[in-house]
Every structure is written in structure tokens, then in C-alpha cells.
Design an enzyme around this catalytic site. Structure first.
Site, PDB file in Angstrom:
ATOM      1  N   ASP A   1       6.708  -4.248   1.893  1.00 36.11           N
ATOM      2  CA  ASP A   1       5.617  -3.861   1.010  1.00 36.11           C
ATOM      3  C   ASP A   1       4.431  -4.789   1.245  1.00 36.11           C
ATOM      4  OD1 ASP A   1       3.881  -3.239  -1.032  1.00 36.11           O
ATOM      5  OD2 ASP A   1       5.337  -3.451  -2.648  1.00 36.11           O
ATOM      6  N   VAL A   2       3.335  -4.249   1.763  1.00 35.45           N
ATOM      7  CA  VAL A   2       2.179  -5.079   2.105  1.00 35.45           C
ATOM      8  C   VAL A   2       1.465  -5.606   0.873  1.00 35.45           C
ATOM      9  CG1 VAL A   2       1.847  -3.887   4.297  1.00 35.45           C
ATOM     10  CG2 VAL A   2       0.583  -3.105   2.279  1.00 35.45           C
TER      11      VAL A   2
ATOM     12  N   TYR B   1      -6.110   6.577  -7.497  1.00 44.27           N
ATOM     13  CA  TYR B   1      -6.222   6.744  -6.038  1.00 44.27           C
ATOM     14  C   TYR B   1      -7.675   6.592  -5.586  1.00 44.27           C
ATOM     15  CZ  TYR B   1      -5.660   8.837  -1.381  1.00 44.27           C
ATOM     16  OH  TYR B   1      -5.656   9.069  -0.022  1.00 44.27           O
TER      17      TYR B   1
ATOM     18  N   THR C   1      -5.790  16.707   6.071  1.00 46.50           N
ATOM     19  CA  THR C   1      -5.155  16.726   7.381  1.00 46.50           C
ATOM     20  C   THR C   1      -3.775  17.358   7.249  1.00 46.50           C
ATOM     21  OG1 THR C   1      -6.349  14.700   7.957  1.00 46.50           O
ATOM     22  CG2 THR C   1      -4.475  15.286   9.348  1.00 46.50           C
TER      23      THR C   1
END
Length: 329
Positions: free
Chosen positions: A59-60, A148, A178
Site C-alpha cells: 500500500d503506497v 475521488y 477507457t
């Protein structure tokens, strides 16, 4: 000759896994990092035996340590579908803020160039159409989508601060809708939702009257645009998306025709802050990168539909959230 290394966060996700493929084809050593909250090891299992591929389950948002040199960092670690970021809002905010801060610090320490994945959602429910990079957006910071949208807007601000004050080489891509193989079938986004409903014999659900618009970019075109931006010398945000705009209702009709389903198209109430229009102005991508999409929607949809048809039945019938149908796509 020692190969250059690239770190791709969110490497087990939809776009991230395709980026892993691309950089390996380009001759790089690839380090993929993902905590698998929304990523899937099946997206990269074909790479595990590749001699130039490494994977870290991490987890960054906590910290990031990668031994050795890095030439490039691509930060794609973030929930990206409404179902995900409404279900895990705190994690979404943390990966956009703390995660981005950690990776920018890593880029500074490694003297690596970093590209961060932003989104068309920074434009919110736009009052300008099509959306150009200079448009500041119309975003509700405390609405359901704010976790978000604001995470990505903060991410851009943090990236530019590191570029300006620490001279870090940064790139920002604003990704529009996308699609393609490896999308999660039931993640709430419009294309996999429609195809999933068609495959299950369910009515296709359109929110509102279906007059809102989207523009769909095939994954191969998206990856090409991202790669060119990374290799460019342009530090400000760039839209990468397909300007071929279509209404949601028309798109549902295309999916009905593609899949041959006999199910109806039905309408449900439009969720709060759902963007009414979404179309990228790609003038900068054309002029700076020599990029524009090549894959037509009809061609890309056929490939994507064949991918979804090949999925196991347990994937087809898995609902990833108890309130699946209420979320905006």
C-alpha cells in the site's frame, strides 16, 4: 547493458497491468506495486515468469521503498470506479494524497521522472464543453463523488508543487473513460455494467434519461498516449481520451446490438453530481505528442465483448457491492 527500471503503482489494475506489458515490450525492467484492494493478480499472472518483472504487494499510502535505481515512476494506484471509491472513501483520499506524496518523495530521492494518473473527473460536471486542460472544473467537494474528484485535484497540486519547488520531473495525464480487456465486469462503470447485464440476460440500466454523454478510449490508445506523455518534456496536465462523444442511451443501444440481447433498456434516477457531458479536447495531445486515438469504438467493443464472454460464470454473476445498481457510472 543494464536495463532501465520503471515502477508502476496500481500495476495489477486495468490500465496499470497494460502499462506493465508495454514497458516490458519496450525493454524495461518493471516493478509493479499494488495492494490488491481493487487490483487483480490475474491481470499480471502472465508476467510472473518474466525475468524483468517484479511484483510488490504493498500500500503506497503507508510508505514506499524500492531498492536500486529507477528511471521512471507511473502512479496509477487508486480506486477508479464509483462503486470502489464510494465503498472505500478514506483509502481513496489517502492514496491520492499520502500515496502521491510518498511517490513524489521517492522520485526526488531516485531522481526519477514521475507520471501521475489524474482523471477527467477533475472537471466535475463541466460547464465548458469539450473539456480543455485550462478549464478549472465544476466540482462539489463534499458530494458523494468528492472523495475521488478532490483526491485527484490535490494530487495534481502536489505534483506541480514538487515540480516547481523541488525540480522533480513530473508529468500529469488526465484520463477520460477507457475500456478494454481486464476491466472488472461489475465495477459499476458504464461499459462493463452494460455488457455484464446483457450477458446475464438483465435489462440494461440507464441513469437519468440517457442524454448524458461519454467518450470512450480503447486501452491500447490510452497506453500509447500515456507512454508518449511520459517521454515528452511537458509538465502540465494533458488530456488523453477519445473525443468521439456518444449519449449513454445510444451507447446502450450499441451494446444491445453488439451482444444480441433481447433485454430492454430501462431508466433509473440520475445520481447526485453525475456529469452531464464528458468529451476531451485533445488539441494538446495532438500538437505536443503527435497522439490521437486509432481504434474505433466498434472495433474496440468487439474485442472487449469477446474478453468478457470468456470470463468464468462465477465472475459473471458476482455482484461486488450490495447496492450495485444505485451507483453512477
Amino acid at each position: 547493458m543494464v536495463k532501465e527500471r520503471v515502477l508502476i503503482t496500481g500495476g495489477a489494475g486495468f490500465i496499470g497491468s497494460h502499462l506493465c506489458d508495454r514497458f516490458l515490450r519496450e525493454g524495461f525492467q518493471v516493478v509493479a506495486m499494488d495492494n490488491l484492494i481493487t487490483g487483480d493478480l490475474r491481470n499480471i499472472e502472465h508476467l510472473f515468469k518474466h525475468p524483468d518483472f517484479e511484483f510488490y504487494n504493498h500500500d503506497v499510502s503507508t510508505f514506499v521503498h524500492v531498492p536500486g535505481d529507477l528511471k521512471y515512476i507511473l502512479h496509477f494506484a487508486s480506486p477508479a470506479s464509483p462503486i470502489d471509491y464510494l465503498k472505500i472513501p478514506i483509502q481513496t483520499l489517502k492514496v491520492g494524497s499520502l500515496g502521491t506524496h510518498n511517490l513524489l518523495g521517492l522520485a526526488r530521492a531516485k531522481r526519477a521522472r514521475i507520471l501521475v494518473a489524474s482523471t477527467s473527473e477533475v472537471y466535475g460536471d463541466p460547464l465548458v464543453h469539450p473539456q480543455m486542460e485550462e478549464y478549472y472544473g465544476n466540482v462539489n467537494p463534499i458530494g458523494p463523488r468528492g472523495v475521488y474528484d478532490e483526491a485527484k485535484r490535490f494530487q495534481e497540486a502536489m505534483t506541480m508543487a514538487y515540480h516547481t519547488y523541488h525540480n522533480v520531473e513530473t508529468r500529469i495525464v488526465r484520463i477520460f473513460n477507457t475500456y478494454g480487456p481486464r476491466m472488472r465486469l461489475n465495477d459499476g462503470r458504464v461499459l462493463p455494467a452494460f455488457i455484464g447485464q446483457a450477458l446475464r440476460g438483465e435489462d440494461l440500466t440507464v441513469f437519468g434519461d440517457g442524454s448524458q454523454t461519454r467518450s470512450f478510449c480503447y486501452i491500447d490508445d490510452q497506453v500509447e498516449g500515456i507512454f508518449r506523455l511520459l517521454m515528452s518534456d511537458y509538465a502540465l496536465p494533458v488530456n488523453i481520451g477519445n473525443p468521439d462523444e456518444i449519449t449513454i442511451w445510444e451507447f446502450a443501444e450499441e451494446i444491445v446490438k453488439l451482444t444480441g440481447t433481447s433485454q430492454k433498456i430501462i431508466c433509473k434516477p440520475l445520481p447526485k453530481d453525475d456529469p452531464k457531458q464528458r468529451r476531451p479536447d485533445i488539441s494538446k495531445a495532438k500538437s505536443l505528442l503527435g497522439w490521437e486515438p486509432k481504434v474505433s469504438r466498434s472495433e474496440g467493443l468487439k474485442i472487449t465483448y469477446e474478453y468478457f464472454k470468456s470470463l468464468p460464470q462465477d465472475v459473471l454473476y458476482t455482484r461486488e457491492h450490495k447496492n450495485f445498481d444505485k451507483y453512477v457510472r
